[in-house]
Design a protein around this motif. Structure first.
Motif, PDB file in Angstrom:
ATOM      1  N   MET A  13       0.905  -1.037   0.029  1.00 41.51           N
ATOM      2  CA  MET A  13       0.028   0.040   0.045  1.00 41.51           C
ATOM      3  C   MET A  13       0.839   1.255  -0.149  1.00 41.51           C
ATOM      4  O   MET A  13       1.881   1.235   0.698  1.00 41.51           O
ATOM      5  N   LEU A  14       0.488   2.215  -0.829  1.00 43.61           N
ATOM      6  CA  LEU A  14       1.301   3.502  -0.948  1.00 43.61           C
ATOM      7  C   LEU A  14       1.022   4.307   0.445  1.00 43.61           C
ATOM      8  O   LEU A  14       0.248   4.594   1.013  1.00 43.61           O
ATOM      9  N   THR A  15       2.170   4.837   1.095  1.00 49.70           N
ATOM     10  CA  THR A  15       2.094   5.883   2.213  1.00 49.70           C
ATOM     11  C   THR A  15       1.635   7.176   1.552  1.00 49.70           C
ATOM     12  O   THR A  15       1.505   7.609   0.465  1.00 49.70           O
ATOM     13  N   LYS A  16       1.284   7.811   2.921  1.00 50.67           N
ATOM     14  CA  LYS A  16       0.869   9.212   2.705  1.00 50.67           C
ATOM     15  C   LYS A  16       2.109   9.945   1.876  1.00 50.67           C
ATOM     16  O   LYS A  16       1.813  10.866   1.115  1.00 50.67           O
ATOM     17  N   GLN A  17       3.259   9.697   2.031  1.00 46.92           N
ATOM     18  CA  GLN A  17       4.331  10.278   1.455  1.00 46.92           C
ATOM     19  C   GLN A  17       4.470   9.892  -0.215  1.00 46.92           C
ATOM     20  O   GLN A  17       4.584  11.003  -1.202  1.00 46.92           O
TER      21      GLN A  17
END
Length: 489
Positions: free
Chosen positions: A1-5
């Motif tokens: 899953m992609l992070t906020k950054q």
């Protein structure tokens, strides 16, 4: 899953298509006019989007009519249309992250919700792709010298006018059945969130939908939308939005060519928690979710919560605690459950309802404040059904709680509204469940649940919540004409 950054970095480098899509190509508005599209989360400019007007509508309608009359799509076999729409659904899935980012940047919902919306949009397209060769005509019982066929045909040029709160799923729930039965489509997305619809047009063309069969016209409702509604060569309008605009579309249809109109309009849905409801803490969690999810920007949100007096105090404690899980966060944070409201004007409108509730004597239990375009989940108690916060659609995270003493009183209050989109009853008694579900005047009634949905099940409302149904095979009928053919031996 992609992070906020990861999402922040993608947002900084996102490429946004801003032009209209007419006859298979991206084009500027003929006037050259554009409208600034602001990211509601931080106020940055996302794009200057083509501002289409009547002249652009004329071009798109002409392209759609030409494509329809050519028969390249309308008269193609069901197998071909199915294959193209399946490819379209596959492309939507393949571009999930790109489309989700456009949704979040455009209207402020959390990126995790936007990813889910892309998935449901692809499923909608796939559902109607698979339905194309499953819907048959009829041979009617007539005198023996006749064979009488009843068949369905595409309406022709169908206009889909969509809202900003679900800017991809609402689009796909309309254009998919319209395309499945062979229409050419004009899509006018809301000017508040047009970017994902504009991008979708290129994916449709890549999947094999011919030029002119799907056209996307960003622009104001008062210009592009009005031109569509009055156009003499538009055969069908499908609209989701406010009841007020829905009424104007019906008037325009009468003033022009009596085009068919289907409407999915507003709601002020009652959510009744009866005294014998089981698991009050869990019910309260659902009640909070269906009032505050998507920043409360949901047509069937359970914004009138009716709670029996015997369980009222206990339930309100659970509800206040549950509401804290819906505090707004950064829309690009995958852990955020709610994000920013769509724009400052909408925040002001929701704030005015909060002020109205206080002035009419209701009491705020939770929330009530905004910061920028972020609005706290807000709960009022001491509400009467005549107050504006209980009778008008706020379309924000504002929940009105009404205490009642008998089931008959609850049903009366629930039905005392101009709307009839959805309603719910929580009870462990089978008789109460059946009695209430029969008496509640709403197009969708939930028993011991709320906001569950499948593409196989129709969705739409009673009274001023609309005309016609979306989802299910019924949606294909909305975009079709019925023809009876008599053949004599």
């Amino acid at each position: 899953m992609l992070t906020k950054q990861n999402w922040v970095e993608r947002a900084e480098n996102v490429e946004v298509e801003w032009r209209a899509f007419i006859d298979g190509s991206y084009v500027e508005a003929q006037s050259g006019k554009t409208r600034e599209k602001i990211n509601p989360a931080d106020g940055s400019v996302l794009a200057n989007v083509a501002d289409c007007e009547a002249a652009d509508v004329d071009l798109a309608v002409a392209a759609a009519r030409k494509a329809f009359e050519s028969g390249e799509w309308a008269e193609s076999g069901p197998r071909h249309r199915r294959e193209v729409l399946v490819a379209f659904a596959d492309l939507i899935v393949a571009h999930t992250e790109e489309l989700a980012l456009l949704i979040t940047l455009d209207m402020g919902k959390p990126i995790s919700d936007s990813i889910g919306e892309v998935g449901s949009s692809a499923r909608a397209v796939r559902f109607y792709a698979e339905a194309i060769d499953k819907v048959a005509g009829q041979v009617m019982p007539t005198e023996p010298e006749f064979v009488t066929l009843v068949t369905k045909e595409a309406a022709g040029v169908a206009a889909c006018i969509t809202p900003w709160n679900y800017p991809l799923s609402q689009v796909c729930q309309k254009i998919a059945p319209a395309l499945a039965v062979g229409n050419s489509v004009l899509l006018k997305p809301s000017e508040r969130a047009p970017l994902v619809a504009i991008r979708l047009a290129a994916l449709a063309a890549e999947a094999g939908i011919p030029a002119g069969v799907l056209n996307v016209l960003p622009g104001l409702g008062s210009t592009a939308g009005q031109a569509i509604s009055l156009h003499m060569d538009v055969d069908k309008i499908s609209f989701t939005g406010s009841t007020g605009v829905g009424k104007k579309l019906l008037q325009a249809a009468g003033q022009s060519n009596l085009k068919s109109v289907s409407l999915e309009c507003g709601g002020k849905s009652p959510n009744i928690v009866h005294r014998d409801a089981r698991g009050l803490e869990e019910v309260a969690k659902v009640a909070a979710e269906v009032a505050f999810v998507n920043q409360g920007e949901m047509c069937n949100a359970g914004t009138r919560l009716l709670v029996h007096e015997d369980i009222y105090d206990e339930f309100m404690g659970h509800l206040a605690a549950a509401s804290q899980g819906w505090l707004p966060g950064d829309p690009l944070d995958p852990t955020a459950k709610t994000g920013a409201m769509v724009d400052a004007a909408h925040v002001a409108a929701v704030s005015s309802y909060v002020e109205s509730g206080l002035s009419e004597g209701a009491k705020i239990v939770v929330g009530g404040k905004s910061e920028g375009n972020y609005f706290e989940p807000t709960i009022f108690e001491g509400v009467s059904n005549s107050m504006r916060i209980a009778s008008e659609e706020i379309f924000g995270p504002v929940l009105s709680v009404i205490k009642y003493s008998s089931l008959d009183e609850a049903i009366r209050i629930a039905n005392d509204t101009q709307y009839g989109l959805a309603a719910a009853i929580w009870t462990t008694d089978l008789h109460t469940a059946h009695s209430a579900s029969r008496k509640l005047r709403a197009g969708v009634v939930y028993v011991n649940c709320y906001d569950v949905a499948e593409m196989s099940t129709p969705f739409g409302g009673f009274k001023q919540s609309g005309l016609g149904r979306e989802k299910s095979l019924m949606a294909m009928e909305e975009f079709s004409e019925t023809k009876s053919t008599w053949i004599k031996f």
